[in-house]
Scaffold this active site. Structure first.
Site, mmCIF file in Angstrom:
data_model
loop_
_atom_site.group_PDB
_atom_site.id
_atom_site.type_symbol
_atom_site.label_atom_id
_atom_site.label_comp_id
_atom_site.label_asym_id
_atom_site.label_seq_id
_atom_site.Cartn_x
_atom_site.Cartn_y
_atom_site.Cartn_z
ATOM 1 N N GLU A 1 10.360 -1.840 -2.893
ATOM 2 C CA GLU A 1 9.046 -2.476 -2.877
ATOM 3 C C GLU A 1 9.145 -3.862 -3.497
ATOM 4 O O GLU A 1 9.069 -4.003 -4.727
ATOM 5 C CB GLU A 1 8.050 -1.643 -3.681
ATOM 6 C CG GLU A 1 7.829 -0.260 -3.115
ATOM 7 C CD GLU A 1 6.447 0.277 -3.466
ATOM 8 O OE1 GLU A 1 5.732 0.640 -2.542
ATOM 9 O OE2 GLU A 1 6.082 0.284 -4.649
ATOM 10 N N ASN B 1 0.383 6.262 -1.776
ATOM 11 C CA ASN B 1 0.246 6.058 -3.222
ATOM 12 C C ASN B 1 -1.188 5.623 -3.492
ATOM 13 O O ASN B 1 -1.551 4.479 -3.244
ATOM 14 C CB ASN B 1 1.236 4.970 -3.670
ATOM 15 C CG ASN B 1 1.062 4.619 -5.136
ATOM 16 O OD1 ASN B 1 0.377 5.315 -5.872
ATOM 17 N ND2 ASN B 1 1.692 3.522 -5.561
ATOM 18 N N TRP B 2 -1.976 6.561 -3.988
ATOM 19 C CA TRP B 2 -3.405 6.263 -4.173
ATOM 20 C C TRP B 2 -3.689 5.475 -5.450
ATOM 21 O O TRP B 2 -4.823 5.076 -5.693
ATOM 22 C CB TRP B 2 -4.217 7.559 -4.177
ATOM 23 C CG TRP B 2 -4.317 8.188 -2.828
ATOM 24 C CD1 TRP B 2 -3.959 7.621 -1.629
ATOM 25 C CD2 TRP B 2 -4.827 9.489 -2.517
ATOM 26 N NE1 TRP B 2 -4.211 8.496 -0.604
ATOM 27 C CE2 TRP B 2 -4.738 9.655 -1.118
ATOM 28 C CE3 TRP B 2 -5.343 10.529 -3.285
ATOM 29 C CZ2 TRP B 2 -5.151 10.823 -0.477
ATOM 30 C CZ3 TRP B 2 -5.751 11.687 -2.647
ATOM 31 C CH2 TRP B 2 -5.663 11.827 -1.256
ATOM 32 N N LYS B 3 -2.703 5.324 -6.312
ATOM 33 C CA LYS B 3 -2.899 4.596 -7.580
ATOM 34 C C LYS B 3 -4.107 5.198 -8.314
ATOM 35 O O LYS B 3 -4.324 6.397 -8.232
ATOM 36 C CB LYS B 3 -3.042 3.100 -7.308
ATOM 37 C CG LYS B 3 -1.914 2.605 -6.386
ATOM 38 C CD LYS B 3 -1.787 1.124 -6.296
ATOM 39 C CE LYS B 3 -0.614 0.787 -5.377
ATOM 40 N NZ LYS B 3 -0.333 -0.643 -5.342
ATOM 41 N N SER C 1 2.251 -3.734 1.381
ATOM 42 C CA SER C 1 1.326 -4.127 2.456
ATOM 43 C C SER C 1 1.678 -3.520 3.812
ATOM 44 O O SER C 1 1.552 -4.179 4.842
ATOM 45 C CB SER C 1 1.233 -5.655 2.530
ATOM 46 O OG SER C 1 0.750 -6.177 1.308
ATOM 47 N N GLY D 1 0.160 -5.117 -2.432
ATOM 48 C CA GLY D 1 -1.269 -5.411 -2.562
ATOM 49 C C GLY D 1 -1.629 -6.851 -2.267
ATOM 50 O O GLY D 1 -2.736 -7.292 -2.572
ATOM 51 N N HIS E 1 7.303 2.729 -10.435
ATOM 52 C CA HIS E 1 6.535 1.797 -9.593
ATOM 53 C C HIS E 1 6.422 0.457 -10.326
ATOM 54 O O HIS E 1 6.349 0.425 -11.561
ATOM 55 C CB HIS E 1 5.150 2.383 -9.319
ATOM 56 C CG HIS E 1 4.380 1.585 -8.319
ATOM 57 N ND1 HIS E 1 3.709 0.437 -8.657
ATOM 58 C CD2 HIS E 1 4.224 1.742 -6.985
ATOM 59 C CE1 HIS E 1 3.142 -0.069 -7.565
ATOM 60 N NE2 HIS E 1 3.443 0.708 -6.535
ATOM 61 N N GLU F 1 4.046 -1.435 -10.833
ATOM 62 C CA GLU F 1 2.899 -1.532 -11.754
ATOM 63 C C GLU F 1 3.218 -0.861 -13.087
ATOM 64 O O GLU F 1 2.790 -1.328 -14.142
ATOM 65 C CB GLU F 1 1.652 -0.918 -11.088
ATOM 66 C CG GLU F 1 1.091 -1.861 -10.025
ATOM 67 C CD GLU F 1 0.418 -1.159 -8.854
ATOM 68 O OE1 GLU F 1 0.049 0.018 -8.973
ATOM 69 O OE2 GLU F 1 0.276 -1.814 -7.792
HETATM 70 P P1 PGA Z 1 0.263 -1.769 -0.946
HETATM 71 O O1 PGA Z 1 0.924 -0.956 -2.163
HETATM 72 O O2 PGA Z 1 0.553 -0.963 0.308
HETATM 73 O O3 PGA Z 1 -1.204 -1.817 -1.265
HETATM 74 O O4 PGA Z 1 0.907 -3.104 -0.911
HETATM 75 C C1 PGA Z 1 2.190 -0.357 -2.033
HETATM 76 C C2 PGA Z 1 2.584 0.265 -3.341
HETATM 77 O O5 PGA Z 1 2.205 -0.261 -4.405
HETATM 78 O O6 PGA Z 1 3.270 1.300 -3.359
#
Ligand code: PGA
Length: 255
Positions: free
Chosen positions: A167, A9-11, A213, A173, A95, A97
């Site tokens: 998640e 997931n490159w966001k 993470s 993150g 997600h 976010e």
């Molecule tokens: P992260 O993000 O690996 O940087 O914790 C995972 C995600 O948001 O899908």
């Protein structure tokens, strides 16, 4: 048997050019990996170019979000058929976010999942509790609500095709990964609910992957858990060697 499923997931990172450079390198690094499903999720702008660069390889492409209507006056939104035509086979939906920063609810997640399936996309649907919810011992109840409302009206056959990403929001993150035991407990709970609400076949076929993470040095211990079928990787997927390492380390942990 569920093959390990590893998605990047490159966001909001990577231009078209950067995405293509990444895919060309990744292609070489994972060309011999057959027993892992590998997916990258670039920003919308790079889906087409990334999919072209990944053509005839073992790498699939995902969108990071999608709208539920087929077309119409919805300025700024992207329809499922549009990302499909651009080359995506998968789409991340719900997600944390999106939920936290853009107000997405379980009802919205449900509409998006239904629309994505109708367009022939495989949803990678995200669920997971916040730190406050975990501390209040509400983790399992939150997961129940997200599954019940987010996947409402899905048939057993559709559920079987879905990828569910567990998640925990506190692990995204933050560098703070769930322990294998914490992930294992949540995944076992999700699987048992899928069995209860969608039947044994759907529960056995549905991939339930972990996100938060994930790095090359913790992927193996997570995949040892029988109900952890792969990973959704954010930060550690931005650098091609690190993502390729995660892919190759998930091989023999096939579930
Ligand atoms: P992260 O993000 O690996 O940087 O914790 C995972 C995600 O948001 O899908």
């Amino acid at each position: 048997m569920r093959l390990p499923f590893i998605a990047a997931n490159w966001k909001m990172f990577k231009t078209v050019h950067e995405s293509v450079v990444f895919v060309k390198e990744l292609r070489l690094l994972v060309k011999d990996v057959e027993e892992v499903e590998i997916v990258i999720a670039p920003p919308f702008t790079a889906i087409h170019a990334a999919a072209e660069a990944a053509r005839n390889t073992n790498i699939g492409v995902a969108g990071q979000d999608v709208y539920w209507e087929r077309d119409g006056a919805f300025t700024g939104e992207i329809a499922p058929g549009m990302i499909k035509e651009a080359g995506a086979e998968y789409v991340i939906i719900g997600h944390s976010e999106r939920r936290r920063l853009f107000g997405e609810t379980d009802a919205i997640v449900n509409r998006k999942v239904v629309a994505a399936l109708a367009a022939g996309l495989t949803p990678i649907a995200c669920i997971g509790e916040t730190l406050e919810e975990r501390e209040r011992n509400e983790t399992l109840a939150v997961l129940d609500r997200q599954i019940k409302d987010g996947f409402d009206q899905l048939t057993a056959e559709q559920m079987a095709e879905l990828v569910v990403a567990y998640e925990p929001v506190w692990a995204i993150g933050t560098g703070r990964t769930a322990t294998a035991a914490q992930a294992g407990e949540a995944h076992a709970h999700i699987r048992s609910r899928l069995r209860q609400w969608f039947g044994a076949d759907a529960a056995d076929r549905c991939h339930v992957i972990y996100g938060g993470s994930v790095k090359p040095d913790n992927i193996r211990e997570l995949l040892v858990e029988p109900d952890v079928d792969g990973a959704l990787v954010g930060g550690a997927s931005l650098e091609v060697k690190s993502f390729a390492d995660i892919v190759s380390r998930s091989r023999r942990a096939a579930v």
